[in-house]
Design an enzyme around this catalytic site. Sequence first.
Site, PDB file in Angstrom:
ATOM      1  N   TYR A 125       0.091  -7.449 -12.548  1.00  8.72           N
ATOM      2  CA  TYR A 125      -0.212  -6.307 -11.523  1.00  8.72           C
ATOM      3  C   TYR A 125       0.544  -5.815 -10.807  1.00  8.72           C
ATOM      4  CZ  TYR A 125      -2.945 -10.757 -11.882  1.00  8.72           C
ATOM      5  OH  TYR A 125      -3.774 -11.744 -12.826  1.00  8.72           O
ATOM      6  N   ASP A 150      -8.184   0.942  -2.464  1.00 16.50           N
ATOM      7  CA  ASP A 150      -6.975  -0.236  -1.719  1.00 16.50           C
ATOM      8  C   ASP A 150      -6.086  -0.082  -2.499  1.00 16.50           C
ATOM      9  OD1 ASP A 150      -6.996  -0.890   1.508  1.00 16.50           O
ATOM     10  OD2 ASP A 150      -6.501  -2.332  -0.257  1.00 16.50           O
ATOM     11  N   HIS A 187       2.871  -3.479   5.461  1.00 14.43           N
ATOM     12  CA  HIS A 187       1.610  -4.832   4.342  1.00 14.43           C
ATOM     13  C   HIS A 187       1.613  -5.748   5.255  1.00 14.43           C
ATOM     14  CE1 HIS A 187       0.881  -5.470   0.305  1.00 14.43           C
ATOM     15  NE2 HIS A 187       0.106  -5.903   1.022  1.00 14.43           N
ATOM     16  N   LYS A 214       0.689   0.290   0.714  1.00 17.38           N
ATOM     17  CA  LYS A 214       1.208  -0.209   1.491  1.00 17.38           C
ATOM     18  C   LYS A 214       2.512  -0.810   1.056  1.00 17.38           C
ATOM     19  CE  LYS A 214      -3.221  -3.442   1.586  1.00 17.38           C
ATOM     20  NZ  LYS A 214      -3.444  -2.262   0.235  1.00 17.38           N
TER      21      LYS A 214
END
Length: 354
Positions: free
Chosen positions: A89, A42, A146, A118
């Site tokens: 990230y 994911d 999202h 997403k």
Amino acid sequence: MAITLNSGFKMPILGLGVWRMDGKDIRNLLINAIKIGYRHFDCAGPHKEKVVGLGHSYDDSIVFLKSVITWHWMEIYGVAAFKNVKTDYQNEVEVGETLAEAFQTGLVKREDLFITTKANHGHVIEACKASLKKLQLDYLDLFLIHFPIATKHTGLSSMPCVGTTGSALDEDGVLDIDTTISLETTWHAMEELASMGLVRSIGISNYDIFLTRDCLAYSKVKPAVNQIETHPYFQRDSLVKFCQKHGICVTAHTPLGGSVSNTEWFGSVSCLDDPALKGLAEKYKKTVPQVVLRWGIQRNTVVIPKTSKLERLEENFRVLDFELAKEDMDLIGSLDRKHRTNQPAKFWGIDLYA
């Protein structure tokens, strides 16, 4: 073990969330996860934001929006003041490089993986294409809206990022929401992605019963998934049952309640410290996280715990070899505190659940 979505495709009931993972750690994590047996990953796309606080702005900060709040994808020092934001990230590129390596070396075949990513409500077609390029994939197994709000869109940036904004917050420190784009318009764009063959299944994330009901009413292609926060202290049984009644699979994006991170940032209470859950862990000779994940699976929800530690990666995967008795499922069901651990108001200056 998998759930068949209303699109006809199968989704592994256990996956790995790769959000909030530093790009440099992604390769070893994903390679080890595939070797352990994970086939469901994911992801989420990055956004460039200007974070404002204490009179300072950080135009070059990268904020990785996930679920309902930016903290999932930022390392923040002095969190309440939004200062000292660290660039981190933005890892879809690293995920893509690792997947390409796994395919090329024969470690796993593309058709054996289930990849989700997403985009925020708004410009989803260009966001999907950008994610596919970074992930080095021809299609996504699942693409989600999202969160059911949009912030200002300035197009593709030099990063490049999609759906970037000049600032996530307005001059008053409140999330700058774009009120010109309807959820229905965005959903029809999601349907177009499916017809283009870029995604196999489409879905929603962080939708309540009312928004889910509306999506069912205006959709031509029904949402296959609603990804929400749910765990023993925030069970949301009505929403889970509503989705399942209407053929929408529920994915728990915070199946362990956020654990240490949410406790540190929000002062939330972790279900992992609950005495009843500790007692069940002893009874089944499992860890508390394993019991909690198994509970989620037996609710017919997909669970996607996140970890960057190899031992936890292995531990979280070992939840398919036992079953909780009905009385123990009922016991966990009695622990609900309606306690949300994701609290975007702390960072966005507005209570989106008001």
